[in-house]
Design an enzyme around this catalytic site. Structure first.
Site: not given
Length: 514
Positions: A331, A413
Site C-alpha cells: 500500500t 502496511g
C-alpha cells in the site's frame, strides 16, 4: 543480526504547504503542483499517480483506495471510497479451502493453489483511476490531462533502479518470473535487476505510458468503458479472470460523509464502512476507557496498546464485512496540506507486493489481488462473494481542532496500519510528543498472533507485554516490514510540519515553494 545504528529523519517545515509520501519523486511532483498554485487535492492525485509508476510494488492504477478531504477554510470533511470490487460473475466455489483446517478469526486458512492471492483469479475491479479522477473533478483545480503528465514522464523514462528498488524486486522475483509480461517489465532474463555503483534507469514502461497517454486524451472513463476497457477486459478474460467488460463499466466510486469520532482533544474523520476506520475508533475508545494518562509508564502503555488493538481486531475480523450489516460497501499513503490549510489523506494499494503478480499484456497494468482481503471461509461476514467490496485495512485520517483540520495522517502496511496510527496519535494526544518525536518512538504491532515489540523499546516493555500475550522482539527493518510506513502533515506555528517514516529510504516530505 542486530542493528547497531540509529536513524533520524528531521521534520520538514513550510508556510506554503507540504506533501509527504513514500517516494521522493511522488512528493516532489505533488509539491511542484502546490508551488504552481494547485491545491491539496491536485497534489494528492498527482503524487498518487506518480507513486503507481515509481514504486509499482505497492500501489498503482490496477488497485484501489480511500481518501479523506478536509477544507481548510470551512473545516468540512468528505470521504471517497474507490476500493476494488469482486466480479459479478464470481463463483465462491472456485476458491476451495486447501485443507480441512477451519482457521480462526486471526488466521485464515489458505485456498487451493493460492487462487485468491496470486494470478488472474485473485484480481478485483480496480478503482484507482475512477477514484483519482473523481477526486480531481470534485475538489481539484487542474485538469485530468495535466495531473497525468508527471506519471507519464516517469513511465517513459523508466523505473529507477537503485539498491532499494533492486531489493524490493528481488524479494518477489520468483513470483514475478511466472508472469511473462511482468517479468519483461521488471526482471533481467528472469532475475532481479542489479543496482550499479550509480543509480541508473531501467527499461521504460512503454505499455503503461501508452495507456496513460490514452487516458489523458480520452478521459478516465475510457479505463472502464472505452478503448482501454476493451483491452483490459480482453486480457482479463484470456488470463482466466472472472472479470468481464460489464464489471468495468458498472464500477462507481462512493462519496460519503466521514465517519467521525473523538480522541482526547482531536476530532477525527475516517472512512466509513469496510475500512480500517471503524476498528481504529474501537481501539481508540478502549484506550479512552482505560487508565492511560501522561503519567503511565512506557511498559504499561505498551500493554494497554496491545490489549486495545488485539481486542479491536477480534471484533473486526468476526463481525465486519459486506454481509455483516447493511453498510455500503503493501500500500502507498500520501498526506498533503496546501497553503489554505486544506488537507488530503489518501491511501492506494495493490494489496500484496506487486498485487496478483500479473501485468496485463496489452496495457502493462500491474493488477491487484483484492480477493485476498475476503475471508476464504464460507459463511463469514467478509466471505468471498460476487460483486462485493472486501474489508480493507486502509485507514486514512484527518484530525481537527476547533473545526479546522490540523493533521493528515495515514500509513501503508496491511493489518499493521491502524495499530500504528493509534500509537502515533496517542503519542501526541496523551504524552505531548511532537510529530517528529512520535515518528521516532518505538512501536509494537498486535495484528499478528505474536505481539511484535520493537527492539529499541524500553527494557521492561517486552516483559510486561509478555505477561499477557506471546511476543516477538523484532527490528524495524526494511524487510521484513514489521511495522507500517506512516506519513503525515500537520498544522504548526508559522505554517506546517511534515514527517515521513524514518527508516524508509525513499520516503520524503517536500515543501511547496513560495
Amino acid at each position: 543480526m542486530m542493528q547497531t545504528f540509529s536513524i533520524r529523519r528531521p521534520a520538514v517545515h513550510s508556510p506554503h504547504g507540504l506533501v509527504a509520501a513514500q517516494n521522493r519523486h511522488a512528493a516532489e511532483a505533488g509539491a511542484a503542483v502546490l508551488s504552481r498554485g494547485g491545491n491539496a487535492m491536485d497534489a494528492a492525485v498527482v503524487a498518487a499517480l506518480v507513486l503507481s509508476t515509481v514504486e509499482p510494488w505497492l500501489s498503482g492504477i490496477g488497485g484501489g483506495g480511500f481518501l479523506v478531504h478536509a477544507d481548510g477554510r470551512t473545516g468540512a470533511t468528505e470521504t471517497l471510497d474507490f476500493n476494488v470490487r469482486s466480479a459479478a460473475g464470481l463463483d465462491p466455489a472456485d476458491y476451495p479451502l486447501a485443507d480441512a483446517q477451519a482457521g480462526n478469526w486471526f488466521s485464515w486458512p489458505s485456498v487451493v493453489g493460492d487462487r485468491n492471492v496470486s494470478g488472474y483469479g485473485a484480481i478485483c475491479v480496480p478503482g484507482a483511476i475512477a477514484g483519482l479522477a473523481a477526486a480531481l473533478e470534485r475538489h481539484g483545480s487542474i485538469s485530468w490531462e495535466e495531473a497525468l503528465q508527471p506519471a507519464i514522464e516517469h513511465a517513459e523514462r523508466g523505473l529507477e533502479i537503485d539498491w532499494f528498488a533492486a531489493l524490493c524486486i528481488a524479494i518477489e522475483a520468483p513470483g514475478l518470473a511466472r508472469d511473462p509480461v511482468l517479468s519483461a517489465i521488471l526482471l533481467d532474463d528472469g532475475h532481479g535487476p542489479k543496482a550499479g555503483a550509480d543509480t541508473r534507469r531501467f527499461k521504460p514502461m512503454t505499455l503503461k505510458a501508452g495507456l496513460l497517454r490514452r487516458l489523458a486524451k480520452a478521459g478516465a472513463r475510457d479505463f472502464y468503458e472505452g478503448e482501454s476497457a476493451a483491452l483490459i477486459a480482453a486480457d482479463l478474460e484470456a488470463g482466466g479472470s472472472p472479470l468481464r467488460a460489464g464489471d468495468l463499466a458498472a464500477y462507481e466510486v462512493v462519496w460519503a460523509p466521514a465517519l467521525t469520532g473523538r480522541y482526547r482533544d482531536f476530532d477525527i474523520a475516517a472512512i466509513p464502512g469496510l475500512s480500517g476506520g471503524p476498528t481504529f475508533f474501537d481501539a481508540a475508545q478502549r484506550l479512552v476507557d482505560g487508565p492511560l494518562s501522561r503519567e503511565t509508564p512506557p511498559a504499561q502503555t505498551a500493554l494497554l496498546y496491545a490489549t486495545a488493538i488485539r481486542e479491536a481486531y477480534e471484533k473486526r475480523l468476526t463481525t465486519l464485512g459486506h454481509a455483516a450489516t447493511p453498510q455500503a460497501g503493501c500500500t502507498s499513503h500520501v498526506s498533503v496540506v496546501d497553503r489554505t490549510g486544506t488537507m488530503v489523506s489518501l491511501t492506494n494499494t495493490l494489496l500484496s507486493r506487486f498485487g496478483a503478480k500479473v501485468a496485463l499484456p496489452r496495457t502493462g497494468i500491474i493488477m491487484n489481488n483484492g480477493m485476498m482481503w475476503f475471508d476464504p471461509r464460507p459463511g463469514q461476514p467478509n466471505a468471498i462473494a460476487a460483486g462485493k467490496k472486501p474489508l480493507a485495512n486502509m485507514c486514512p485520517l484527518v484530525l481537527s481542532k476547533a473545526g479546522r483540520p490540523v493533521l493528515s495522517i495515514g500509513a501503508a502496511g496491511g493489518r499493521t496500519i491502524f495499530p500504528t496510527l493509534l500509537q502515533l496519535i496517542s503519542g501526541m494526544a496523551d504524552f505531548g510528543l511532537s510529530l517528529e518525536e512520535v515518528f521516532h518512538r518505538p512501536r509494537l504491532d498486535a495484528s499478528t498472533p505474536r505481539i511484535k515489540i520493537d527492539a529499541r523499546a524500553e527494557a521492561n516493555v517486552a516483559a510486561t507485554v509478555a505477561g499477557a500475550f506471546p511476543i516477538e522482539i523484532v527490528e524495524d527493518t526494511l524487510y521484513p516490514v514489521n511495522f507500517s510506513i506512516p506519513s503525515a502533515v500537520m498544522a504548526a506555528e508559522g505554517g506546517f510540519v511534515g514527517m515521513a517514516h524514518p527508516t524508509s529510504p525513499w520516503a520524503a516530505v517536500v515543501a511547496a515553494a513560495a
